[in-house]
Design an enzyme around this catalytic site. Structure first.
Site, PDB file in Angstrom:
ATOM      1  N   HIS A   2      -8.277  -5.067  -0.220  1.00  0.00           N
ATOM      2  CA  HIS A   2      -7.080  -4.341   0.186  1.00  0.00           C
ATOM      3  C   HIS A   2      -6.678  -4.731   1.603  1.00  0.00           C
ATOM      4  O   HIS A   2      -7.505  -4.806   2.507  1.00  0.00           O
ATOM      5  CB  HIS A   2      -7.345  -2.836   0.123  1.00  0.00           C
ATOM      6  N   ASP A   6     -10.336  -3.799  -4.635  1.00  0.00           N
ATOM      7  CA  ASP A   6      -9.458  -2.797  -4.049  1.00  0.00           C
ATOM      8  C   ASP A   6      -9.529  -1.532  -4.890  1.00  0.00           C
ATOM      9  O   ASP A   6      -9.281  -1.574  -6.101  1.00  0.00           O
ATOM     10  CB  ASP A   6      -8.020  -3.336  -4.012  1.00  0.00           C
ATOM     11  N   SER A  44       0.828  -1.196   0.000  1.00  0.00           N
ATOM     12  CA  SER A  44       0.000   0.000   0.000  1.00  0.00           C
ATOM     13  C   SER A  44       0.869   1.253   0.000  1.00  0.00           C
ATOM     14  O   SER A  44       1.642   1.465  -0.930  1.00  0.00           O
ATOM     15  CB  SER A  44      -0.970  -0.048   1.191  1.00  0.00           C
TER      16      SER A  44
END
Length: 335
Positions: free
Chosen positions: A301, A271, A176
């Protein structure tokens, strides 16, 4: 006759596998409103990890400080946690090393939150893992996290012999926001005309700030991280006024990605960051960078670091370790 499968839930819920659907339902109970509505302290309390289970045993785990003097003569220091694998035989030039950058929207996240995945990387890829406790926004906005990443990497290269690592076999990885920082490091090294890592492992990386690709709409209210949450995290990182354009903030907007490290890009099907990350993989490939991309179906995610929750997390880490071993051995990315 209709081709619609009425046995599957509508929208993105219909894309989730059984484990992810259970996790999404649990999140909906404990977090009935969007994450960002909790405010900064609320978000940090909600995302604070429980004490790490430390399931995977490694030879040692130590706390250290990566201290480095930049070319302008300024001294920098950032806390790191160093994982060493069990003895894997003689390595005259030192062990390979993975620099790991945790996720959390540049605003939350910690070394404890990625402790188990770092242990798995150390054992599975046979390498030293250095996990970076970079400074968080909004107290330390952009480019503080980028600067800390540069510091940790510079420390590794300059102190490789003392640390028992091979300076020619350093990889970088992150999930991320950490994936975005890993991509930024490669661009920073390109700008400074310094050697690239042997591999950049980018797990649903944050690489753009336009919020224009379809997944931002399709998964706007997906579990854990929705579009409004992502926008909120970005504001914490750059402030309400924003910052001048920089490829170290938005790697997808860099003029050229040519010459960057080979990339292993991991994305999750459900996501909002998915399409940005996959666009970055295509940009890398178009600019001549060897790329391997794997989209994991049925997960959302954050799945990658949740080893005990998602079977596909263990699968993804195992696959990433195989890619790292190849890269550390000088081989091309596995197909």
């Amino acid at each position: 006759m209709s081709s619609v499968d009425h046995s599957r839930p509508p929208g993105w819920r219909g894309l989730l596998d059984h484990e992810s659907l259970q996790a999404a339902d649990f999140l909906a109970e404990v977090l009935p409103r969007p994450l960002h509505t909790l405010g900064l302290e609320g978000v940090r309390r909600f995302t604070a990890p429980q004490p790490p289970p430390r399931i995977t045993q490694v030879a040692s785990v130590t706390e250290d400080a990566a201290t480095w003097t930049d070319p302008a003569g300024a001294r920098h220091s950032v806390p790191v946690r160093v994982y060493r694998p069990h003895d894997s035989g003689p390595e005259p030039a030192g062990l390979p090393c993975l620099l790991y950058l945790h996720g959390g929207g540049f605003t939350v996240g910690s070394l404890d939150g990625v402790d188990e995945v770092c242990r798995l990387f150390s054992v599975g890829a046979g390498c030293v893992v250095v996990s970076v406790d970079y400074r968080l926004a909004p107290e330390h906005p952009f480019p503080a996290a980028v600067d800390d990443t540069r510091t940790a990497h510079g420390w590794l290269v300059e102190n490789a012999a003392e640390l028992g690592i091979d300076s020619h076999r350093i990889a970088v990885a992150g999930d991320s926001a950490g994936g975005g920082l890993a991509a930024s490091l490669c661009l920073d090294l390109q700008r400074r005309e310094l050697p690239q890592p042997v591999l950049q492992l980018l797990v649903y990386p944050a690489v753009d700030d336009t919020f224009t690709r379809p997944s931002w709409t399709e998964f706007a209210d997906a579990p854990l991280l929705g579009t409004a949450d992502a926008r909120w995290f970005l504001r914490q990182y750059v402030g309400d006024e924003g910052v001048p354009p920089s490829p170290l903030l938005t790697p997808l907007q860099a003029p050229s990605l040519a010459g960057l490290a080979p990339a292993h890009v991991i994305t999750a099907e459900v996501d909002c960051l998915r399409d940005d990350a996959e666009a970055y993989a295509r940009r890398l490939e178009a600019d001549g960078v060897p790329v391997r991309h794997h989209r994991y179906p049925g997960v959302f995610h954050g799945f990658f670091t949740e080893i005990g929750t998602f079977t596909k997390a263990a699968d993804a880490v195992t696959d990433a370790c195989a890619g790292l071993r190849k890269a550390f051995g000088g081989a091309a990315l596995p197909v």
